[in-house]
Design an enzyme around this catalytic site. Structure first.
Site, PDB file in Angstrom:
ATOM      1  N   LYS A  38       0.820  -1.220   0.000  1.00 49.51           N
ATOM      2  CA  LYS A  38       0.000   0.000   0.000  1.00 49.51           C
ATOM      3  C   LYS A  38       0.849   1.263   0.000  1.00 49.51           C
ATOM      4  O   LYS A  38       0.486   2.267  -0.618  1.00 49.51           O
ATOM      5  CB  LYS A  38      -0.932  -0.029   1.216  1.00 49.51           C
ATOM      6  CG  LYS A  38      -1.791   1.204   1.410  1.00 49.51           C
ATOM      7  CD  LYS A  38      -2.895   0.946   2.405  1.00 49.51           C
ATOM      8  CE  LYS A  38      -2.352   0.604   3.780  1.00 49.51           C
ATOM      9  NZ  LYS A  38      -1.801   1.773   4.491  1.00 49.51           N
ATOM     10  N   THR A  39       1.991   1.229   0.693  1.00 47.99           N
ATOM     11  CA  THR A  39       2.845   2.425   0.750  1.00 47.99           C
ATOM     12  C   THR A  39       3.478   2.726  -0.608  1.00 47.99           C
ATOM     13  O   THR A  39       3.965   3.839  -0.818  1.00 47.99           O
ATOM     14  CB  THR A  39       3.960   2.250   1.800  1.00 47.99           C
ATOM     15  OG1 THR A  39       4.688   1.044   1.539  1.00 47.99           O
ATOM     16  CG2 THR A  39       3.368   2.188   3.196  1.00 47.99           C
ATOM     17  N   ASP A 219      -6.240   7.201   3.587  1.00 51.65           N
ATOM     18  CA  ASP A 219      -5.566   5.963   3.954  1.00 51.65           C
ATOM     19  C   ASP A 219      -6.132   5.435   5.283  1.00 51.65           C
ATOM     20  O   ASP A 219      -6.672   6.204   6.086  1.00 51.65           O
ATOM     21  CB  ASP A 219      -4.068   6.227   4.083  1.00 51.65           C
ATOM     22  CG  ASP A 219      -3.254   4.947   4.139  1.00 51.65           C
ATOM     23  OD1 ASP A 219      -3.780   3.878   3.754  1.00 51.65           O
ATOM     24  OD2 ASP A 219      -2.088   5.011   4.565  1.00 51.65           O
ATOM     25  N   GLU A 220      -5.990   4.146   5.509  1.00 52.38           N
ATOM     26  CA  GLU A 220      -6.449   3.496   6.757  1.00 52.38           C
ATOM     27  C   GLU A 220      -7.913   3.854   7.046  1.00 52.38           C
ATOM     28  O   GLU A 220      -8.287   4.190   8.173  1.00 52.38           O
ATOM     29  CB  GLU A 220      -5.563   3.913   7.943  1.00 52.38           C
ATOM     30  CG  GLU A 220      -4.074   3.641   7.742  1.00 52.38           C
ATOM     31  CD  GLU A 220      -3.714   2.161   7.815  1.00 52.38           C
ATOM     32  OE1 GLU A 220      -4.626   1.322   7.965  1.00 52.38           O
ATOM     33  OE2 GLU A 220      -2.528   1.844   7.708  1.00 52.38           O
ATOM     34  N   GLN A 250      -7.840  -5.362   9.631  1.00 53.92           N
ATOM     35  CA  GLN A 250      -6.878  -4.699  10.503  1.00 53.92           C
ATOM     36  C   GLN A 250      -7.501  -3.520  11.248  1.00 53.92           C
ATOM     37  O   GLN A 250      -6.792  -2.615  11.692  1.00 53.92           O
ATOM     38  CB  GLN A 250      -5.662  -4.235   9.699  1.00 53.92           C
ATOM     39  CG  GLN A 250      -4.886  -5.376   9.056  1.00 53.92           C
ATOM     40  CD  GLN A 250      -3.614  -4.900   8.391  1.00 53.92           C
ATOM     41  OE1 GLN A 250      -2.609  -4.587   9.036  1.00 53.92           O
ATOM     42  NE2 GLN A 250      -3.642  -4.855   7.068  1.00 53.92           N
ATOM     43  N   ARG A 597       2.807  -9.016  11.293  1.00 53.89           N
ATOM     44  CA  ARG A 597       3.988  -8.147  11.441  1.00 53.89           C
ATOM     45  C   ARG A 597       5.265  -8.929  11.129  1.00 53.89           C
ATOM     46  O   ARG A 597       6.322  -8.334  10.926  1.00 53.89           O
ATOM     47  CB  ARG A 597       4.111  -7.609  12.873  1.00 53.89           C
ATOM     48  CG  ARG A 597       3.001  -6.728  13.408  1.00 53.89           C
ATOM     49  CD  ARG A 597       2.590  -5.640  12.466  1.00 53.89           C
ATOM     50  NE  ARG A 597       1.498  -6.085  11.620  1.00 53.89           N
ATOM     51  CZ  ARG A 597       1.150  -5.498  10.481  1.00 53.89           C
ATOM     52  NH1 ARG A 597       1.820  -4.462  10.043  1.00 53.89           N
ATOM     53  NH2 ARG A 597       0.143  -5.951   9.756  1.00 53.89           N
TER      54      ARG A 597
END
Length: 732
Positions: A38-39, A219-220, A250, A597
């Site tokens: 995504k980044t 975002d998010e 998430q 993670r």
């Protein structure tokens, strides 16, 4: 835009990433799974919009941390030299808008932004003014309910009274809000609420910003609350060019107002939207993803997807089970050391995650004892340190003289003979005259009950600000330097023999350095903007990770990070999932975040006994382990019962006469070992997994806390708690 620039923007992206990047007009939902790149997608999408002729000033990109906003800007700069692009957090963007429209909402331009400590102080004042006992109605809890109401856009008059506690909140809420307004202050929630008010009630402002921000990227999105949802809806209502990225799996911040329904209902809110699913994971092994996929499939509130990776190999997830948290902590230390010794690895590649902060104590103590370097994420942030907040309070008063909270904080810092009684009388004088506290200090000669020395000190405090105000607004660093020096703050710490005070002096010097860096970076800087930046820094913006230290943090704090090896401690029912959790699905999502993670290895630990409120409680391994699938997790039992079974397997011993598993000499069963301290007698030969074989020489302690003294063949005499000694009796 040059063809080479467009080619560079799309270089090395997958087909689905390309689809998300090149979409221009109309709503777009990007379901970006953990580790799906995504980044890479978001900044390239911004670059592509500009390359298609969209003016940068017509784009608003919202992230959830200042750090993420900075990273997104720098990534866009790799492709284009863009000016005028808005990339910021919700709170930063809202603060920027409100500076322009403060007066229309009943505020002055240089309003103060109150942090949590400031908010609690105001709640305490409100409780005191209403004669409500703060020991029964704890200010942080009252504040939490006020904050939740604001996130749901509920005004004081509309606050619903559900119980007696809510009745008190109903009484406090309007007093709290009026105090903020009188002091020309807003809290974090007000930044959002007041922008919603602005866009709803001011047609000109709404039209202006709908035309300015023709393309929105959020975002998010799974972490947005109702106020943030409403801001996006109002800004995007005209053109519907709204792109949101996020992952319902998430969504872990429901406890602070995030509404997973915002992302789950996006397709309904924006009919005809395009949906792009990024389900390829570039971080973890398929072994880890299989367990995470199986776990999260138990949730009902989600968008169906299964993450996959080309990294097929990898170590199995391990669940290591221990008798108590002390044994668990020792094993975590050993596992961290083991992981750091792998080829090309280091301590910074290892993270220990836990559900509640109290779990870190036993782990930290063991790390210290064994000399393992570590850093705990979540200590006191730089801008939250006492001396820094004192300096910022002085700077705030320069811009907002009616902020009584800031004045009260520093009126006697450093000490200037204005104790609590003097400040209370000065406050009474201010209230009687309708003055701010700073104005009352100027008028101290007229304040009843003040001693001559207090009147003199109050006047001297007021006189501090005229020469500081004469320095102007920019650059900031000379103002900060003057404040820490002319107020006596720096000298009060520098001249102290206390090492902590020396550190505080160094922190004040670092604040001057931070101001100088701001001056170099800011194009149109100001003291107000510097203070706003300091106020809006969050714990998620801090860079506390260290390459040569193991990272210890809560699972919530780990969001957005990645490590070679992740150790998740305390994976037990009642602890994870937490027994007081309102939402089991959110607890499951939190475990999903923890698992994903890890790049290569996951270790889960649990204890059969754990101390709680001064007592030891029995624990069961978390249901989440079972939900990962029986073939996904390797079970390794390090409890005394497990050790006994392994020892029997090595020695070929049979079963007890009653048919239960035993050690052949009438030793305790697994259930017995967990419920009653085993009995030992002098001369009994025993085995311990760490110390080896030895002989019991004495039994000591009380009936409720028996101890056993053992002389081990290779490690000498040890005194152990009988309940947790993990000794296996041997037949001589």
């Amino acid at each position: 835009m040059e063809l080479d620039t467009r080619r560079k923007i799309l270089e090395g992206v997958s087909d689905r990433q390309r689809e998300a990047i090149t979409h221009v007009d109309g709503p777009l939902l990007v379901l970006a799974g953990a580790g799906s790149g995504k980044t890479r997608v978001n900044p390239r999408r911004l670059g592509h919009l500009v390359s298609e002729g969209v003016p940068a000033t017509r784009i608003l990109a919202i992230t959830f941390t200042n750090k993420a906003a900075g990273e997104m800007r720098s990534r866009v700069d790799e492709f284009l030299d863009v000016r005028g692009l808005w990339v910021s957090t919700f709170h930063s963007a809202c603060a920027r808008l409100l500076r322009r429209h403060a007066e229309a909402l009943g505020y002055r331009e240089h309003f103060t932004i109150y942090d949590t400590d400031d908010q609690i102080a105001v709640v305490k004042e409100a409780l005191a003014s209403l004669k409500i006992d703060a020991t029964h109605y704890r200010p942080p809890v009252v504040l939490g309910r006020i904050s939740a109401a604001k996130n749901d856009l509920i005004d004081p008059a509309d606050y619903a009274v559900g119980d007696y506690f809510d009745q008190k909140v109903f009484d406090v809420y309007p007093v709290y809000q009026e105090t903020l307004r009188r002091r020309n202050a807003m809290d974090f929630d007000d930044l959002l609420v007041n922008v919603v008010r602005l866009l709803r009630e001011n047609a000109d402002a709404r039209e202006t910003y709908q035309d300015q921000f023709q393309y929105l990227l959020v975002d998010e999105y799974q972490d947005t609350n109702r106020a943030q949802y409403e801001i996006v809806r109002l800004l995007g209502a005209k053109r519907k060019n709204v792109c949101v990225t996020g992952d319902p799996d998430q969504s872990i911040y429901g406890w602070r107002g995030a509404d997973i329904g915002n992302i789950l209902s996006f397709e309904r809110d924006y009919p005809g939207c395009r949906v792009v699913v990024l389900d390829r994971n570039y971080r973890s092994t398929q072994v880890i993803l299989d367990a995470a996929n199986a776990l999260i499939a138990h949730n009902a509130d989600r968008k169906e997807k299964a993450m996959w990776s080309e990294e097929r190999a990898g170590k199995a997830i391990e669940h290591r089970r221990y008798d108590d948290e002390g044994e668990e902590a020792g094993a975590i230390a050993a596992a961290a050391r083991e992981a750091a010794r792998e080829e090309g690895a280091r301590y910074g590649d290892v993270a220990v995650l836990y559900r509640v902060t109290a779990q870190s104590r036993a782990i930290e103590e063991r790390f210290v004892r064994e000399g393992i370097p570590y850093v705990v994420v979540g200590g006191t942030a730089f801008y939250q340190r006492r001396e820094i907040k004192d300096a910022l309070a002085y700077l705030t008063i320069l811009l907002n003289p009616v902020d009584d909270l800031s004045v009260r904080r520093v009126i006697n810092v450093p000490a200037r003979k204005l104790g609590k009684t003097a400040v209370a009388r000065l406050s009474e004088h201010a209230a009687a005259r309708g003055l701010s506290l700073l104005a009352a200090a100027r008028d101290a000669d007229a304040a009843p009950g003040l001693s001559p020395s207090a009147r003199k000190a109050a006047a001297a405090f007021f006189d501090l600000f005229a020469p500081l105000a004469a320095l102007g607004d920019f650059p900031v660093s000379p103002i900060v330097r003057a404040v820490v020096e002319n107020t006596g703050l720096l000298a009060s710490y520098r001249n102290s023999p206390d090492p902590q005070d020396v550190e505080r002096a160094e922190n004040l010097e670092e604040l001057v350095v931070a101001a100088a860096e701001y001056d170099r970076r800011a194009e149109n800087g100001s003291l107000a903007a510097f203070l706003e930046q300091a106020a809006l820094v969050t714990s998620a913006d801090r860079s506390e990770l260290a390459p040569e230290r193991v990272t210890l943090m809560t699972l919530h704090a780990a969001k957005g990070l990645e490590f070679h090896t992740v150790i998740i401690a305390g994976v037990e029912d009642g602890l994870f999932p937490l027994d007081r959790a309102d939402d089991l699905e959110e607890e499951r999502r939190l475990m999903y975040v923890g698992l994903t993670r890890a790049r290569r290895r996951v270790i889960l630990t649990s204890a059969d006994w754990r101390a709680r409120a001064g007592f030891s409680e029995t624990r069961r391994p978390s249901r989440f382990i079972r939900e990962m699938g029986k073939n996904a997790v390797a079970e390794i039992d390090h409890t005394a019962a497990g050790l006994a079974r392994r020892l029997r397997a090595r020695t070929g011993r049979g079963r007890r006469r009653d048919g239960a598993d035993g050690d052949g000499d009438g030793g305790p069963s697994a259930d017995e070992m967990r419920s009653e301290p085993p009995a030992y007698s002098p001369g009994q030969r025993v085995f311990h997994e760490t110390f080896g074989q030895g002989v019991v020489t004495a039994v000591a302690g009380s009936r409720h806390s028996p101890k056993v003294v053992v002389t081990f063949d290779e490690h000498g005499e040890k005194t152990l708690a009988a309940a947790f000694a993990r000794l296996v009796k041997l037949r001589v």
